[in-house]
Each structure stands twice: as C-alpha cells, then as structure tokens.
Design a protein around this motif. Structure first.
Motif, PDB file in Angstrom:
ATOM      1  N   VAL A   1      28.647  18.391 -29.789  1.00  0.00           N
ATOM      2  CA  VAL A   1      29.877  19.012 -29.039  1.00  0.00           C
ATOM      3  C   VAL A   1      30.944  18.135 -28.802  1.00  0.00           C
ATOM      4  CG1 VAL A   1      30.350  19.789 -26.505  1.00  0.00           C
ATOM      5  CG2 VAL A   1      28.223  20.747 -27.740  1.00  0.00           C
ATOM      6  N   GLY A   2      30.712  16.891 -28.725  1.00  0.00           N
ATOM      7  CA  GLY A   2      31.708  15.827 -28.454  1.00  0.00           C
ATOM      8  C   GLY A   2      32.723  15.868 -29.942  1.00  0.00           C
ATOM      9  N   GLU A   3      31.995  15.965 -30.972  1.00  0.00           N
ATOM     10  CA  GLU A   3      32.912  16.125 -32.150  1.00  0.00           C
ATOM     11  C   GLU A   3      33.689  17.153 -32.129  1.00  0.00           C
ATOM     12  OE1 GLU A   3      31.729  15.972 -36.902  1.00  0.00           O
ATOM     13  OE2 GLU A   3      31.066  14.398 -35.608  1.00  0.00           O
ATOM     14  N   ILE A   4      32.859  18.438 -32.016  1.00  0.00           N
ATOM     15  CA  ILE A   4      33.588  19.607 -32.370  1.00  0.00           C
ATOM     16  C   ILE A   4      34.803  19.693 -31.076  1.00  0.00           C
ATOM     17  CG2 ILE A   4      33.612  22.250 -31.728  1.00  0.00           C
ATOM     18  CD1 ILE A   4      31.917  21.374 -34.012  1.00  0.00           C
TER      19      ILE A   4
ATOM     20  N   PRO B   1      37.093  13.884 -25.752  1.00  0.00           N
ATOM     21  CA  PRO B   1      36.974  14.629 -24.422  1.00  0.00           C
ATOM     22  C   PRO B   1      36.612  13.764 -23.407  1.00  0.00           C
ATOM     23  CG  PRO B   1      35.123  15.215 -26.157  1.00  0.00           C
ATOM     24  CD  PRO B   1      36.254  14.415 -26.947  1.00  0.00           C
ATOM     25  N   SER B   2      36.840  14.054 -22.237  1.00  0.00           N
ATOM     26  CA  SER B   2      36.321  13.199 -21.153  1.00  0.00           C
ATOM     27  C   SER B   2      35.024  13.381 -20.864  1.00  0.00           C
ATOM     28  CB  SER B   2      37.186  13.614 -19.906  1.00  0.00           C
ATOM     29  OG  SER B   2      36.927  14.961 -19.352  1.00  0.00           O
ATOM     30  N   GLU B   3      34.449  12.455 -20.232  1.00  0.00           N
ATOM     31  CA  GLU B   3      32.978  12.631 -19.697  1.00  0.00           C
ATOM     32  C   GLU B   3      32.637  14.162 -19.132  1.00  0.00           C
ATOM     33  OE1 GLU B   3      30.215  10.936 -20.593  1.00  0.00           O
ATOM     34  OE2 GLU B   3      31.537   9.912 -22.088  1.00  0.00           O
TER      35      GLU B   3
ATOM     36  N   LEU C   1      32.859  16.820 -21.560  1.00  0.00           N
ATOM     37  CA  LEU C   1      31.722  16.851 -22.363  1.00  0.00           C
ATOM     38  C   LEU C   1      30.476  17.466 -21.591  1.00  0.00           C
ATOM     39  CD1 LEU C   1      30.574  16.183 -25.084  1.00  0.00           C
ATOM     40  CD2 LEU C   1      30.476  13.832 -24.421  1.00  0.00           C
ATOM     41  N   ALA C   2      30.502  17.083 -20.281  1.00  0.00           N
ATOM     42  CA  ALA C   2      29.214  17.364 -19.442  1.00  0.00           C
ATOM     43  C   ALA C   2      29.242  18.940 -19.532  1.00  0.00           C
ATOM     44  CB  ALA C   2      29.144  16.570 -18.387  1.00  0.00           C
ATOM     45  N   GLU C   3      30.142  19.366 -19.049  1.00  0.00           N
ATOM     46  CA  GLU C   3      30.354  20.953 -18.854  1.00  0.00           C
ATOM     47  C   GLU C   3      30.161  21.683 -20.142  1.00  0.00           C
ATOM     48  OE1 GLU C   3      34.186  21.249 -17.130  1.00  0.00           O
ATOM     49  OE2 GLU C   3      33.826  20.439 -15.179  1.00  0.00           O
ATOM     50  N   SER C   4      30.851  21.228 -21.252  1.00  0.00           N
ATOM     51  CA  SER C   4      30.439  22.006 -22.597  1.00  0.00           C
ATOM     52  C   SER C   4      28.768  21.819 -22.984  1.00  0.00           C
ATOM     53  CB  SER C   4      31.362  21.487 -23.464  1.00  0.00           C
ATOM     54  OG  SER C   4      31.340  22.152 -24.688  1.00  0.00           O
TER      55      SER C   4
END
Length: 164
Positions: A28-31, A40-42, A45-48
């Motif tokens: 998800v972070g890479e996308i 992305p912020s933490e 990233l956590a929400e996604s």
C-alpha cells in the motif's frame, strides 16, 4: 537455478498475520507513493491499510500466499473466488530486494494452482497503467486485457487468463 534466482517457499497464511500485514503495508505504501508522488504519512498509510483488511482472501473461498526466502517474507499474492468458475488475483507484491529473481512468476504460478484447487476455470485481475512492471509480467505470463469486470475506481486495466 541462475544466480539471479532464489529458492522461495510459498505457503498460505492468515491474512491478519504479522507477515501478511507487513507485506500489505509495504504494498500500500508503494502504491500510495506512486499516486501521491511522495511518501505517505503514517496516518494516510494506516487508513489505507485499514480499508483493505483481506478477509476475502481466507479459506474456504480464497487464500493469501506468502513467499519466504530463508524464513523472511519476500512477497505475496491473494486469490479469491468471484463465482464458481472465476478466481480473482489481488494484492500481488514483491519486496524490492527480491525483484527480478523470478518471484513474480512463481507467485502467479502458485496463485493459478490454488485457483484450480478452488475449481476455477479462469483467473482475472485488475491493475493500473502506472504499474508497468506488473502489466509486463501479466502479459508475459499469458494474461490478456479484458473488459472491466468489477468497476474498481482504483484500476484502469483488467486482465484475464483461462486455466487449463
């Protein structure tokens, strides 16, 4: 085995396992980084990650397969039944340090084998135009572009392949 290939053990894991969650977080972070043109912020990233729980990749109608290299998670791929004859591939990811070593091909092979055990006659997947590496792998593995089958707003390319 060539020097660029590594032996991988591929096995199903619980989608909520630490290995699965770690790989999903990287995926998800890479996308998101590609989409946002920044890291992305933490919180982002956590929400996604929370939006993609993976419960649909659990038995009996699916599986999340993780590839291990020396007991370290190196990549993953998900499979889920859409209907009695069709499986969908989701969340294919290979860690940067394991790319170009044959792992993408091995994960696709494992996903197709698992789809057959679920009774599928074909597999489908969705992806995005900017994921050129993935699209190249899919077409090299016999996938062809098909019509939008799921209406995903996160995808702009759809592929399918009959299983023999």
């Amino acid at each position: 085995m060539s020097r660029n290939e590594t032996a991988y053990a591929i096995q199903p894991v619980e989608p909520s396992s630490p290995e699965a969650m770690g790989l999903l977080r990287e995926y998800v972070g890479e996308i998101m980084a590609r989409e946002l043109h920044r890291v992305p912020s933490e919180q982002e990233l956590a929400e996604s990650v929370a939006e993609q729980p993976g419960r649909d990749l659990a038995p009996p109608r699916g599986a999340l397969l993780v590839a291990y290299a020396s007991d370290t998670p190196a990549g993953c791929i998900g499979v889920r039944l859409l209907d009695a004859e069709t499986c969908e591939i989701k969340r294919m990811f290979v860690r940067q340090s394991h790319r170009r070593r044959g792992l993408g091909q091995a994960l696709l092979d494992a996903a197709e084998r698992h789809a057959r055990t679920l009774g599928a006659q074909r597999v489908v997947l969705d992806t995005r135009s900017d994921l050129t590496e993935a699209r190249t792998l899919y077409t090299a593995h016999g996938y062809t572009e098909i019509a939008d089958y799921n209406g995903s707003t996160q995808a702009d390319r759809w592929y399918g392949k009959p299983l023999r």
